[in-house]
Design an enzyme around this catalytic site. Sequence first.
Site, mmCIF file in Angstrom:
data_model
loop_
_atom_site.group_PDB
_atom_site.id
_atom_site.type_symbol
_atom_site.label_atom_id
_atom_site.label_comp_id
_atom_site.label_asym_id
_atom_site.label_seq_id
_atom_site.Cartn_x
_atom_site.Cartn_y
_atom_site.Cartn_z
ATOM 1 N N ASP A 1 0.793 -1.237 0.015
ATOM 2 C CA ASP A 1 0.068 0.014 0.169
ATOM 3 C C ASP A 1 0.806 1.225 -0.053
ATOM 4 O OD1 ASP A 1 -2.391 -1.634 0.174
ATOM 5 O OD2 ASP A 1 -2.499 -1.648 2.214
ATOM 6 N N ASP B 1 -7.094 -1.497 -4.310
ATOM 7 C CA ASP B 1 -8.095 -1.176 -3.340
ATOM 8 C C ASP B 1 -9.031 -0.034 -4.170
ATOM 9 O OD1 ASP B 1 -6.965 -2.732 -1.317
ATOM 10 O OD2 ASP B 1 -5.671 -1.100 -0.606
#
Length: 163
Positions: free
Chosen positions: A119, A133
């Site tokens: 991330d 995401d």
Amino acid sequence: MTSKRSLTIAIVAGVVLGLDQATKAWALAVLDDRIIDVIWTLRLRLVYNTGIAFSAGRGLGPILALVAVVIVGFLWSSRRRFGGPYAQIGLGCVIGGALGNLADRLVRNAAWGRGAVVDFIDLGWWPVFNVADAAISVGLVFVLVHLYRSERRSDGGSRLAAE
């Protein structure tokens, strides 16, 4: 028609998967030892997530990987239900995003399914996320709007026939 639908979904999923993996490779190469402030609270910062959304469920990697495979399989087998272009794009985004995060779980550690999802998009007021995401979230909105509209059309037709 179904082959065109399948092709659209597969192309969108492939584009999302490619963008996700390319941006993660960039993040791993550039953000390893620094944070990039972009604008307002948006910054790019590398973190690893071994859990599900918002880092919940840490250590459940193999189970999460298996669940992702089942979900992708179910979504792909359900593709015939998604007739409109927005629904197809949405489904492709969800599948591509799921595959992007699944790829991380499979290759980011020597043990199957124990890898961490990369991330790097940090808004400062929201958990750090990635392109996969974002694609899953946008795709779900498209799919839900499609399902809502389909339900309204079928209810409207039923009410008119009953009157």
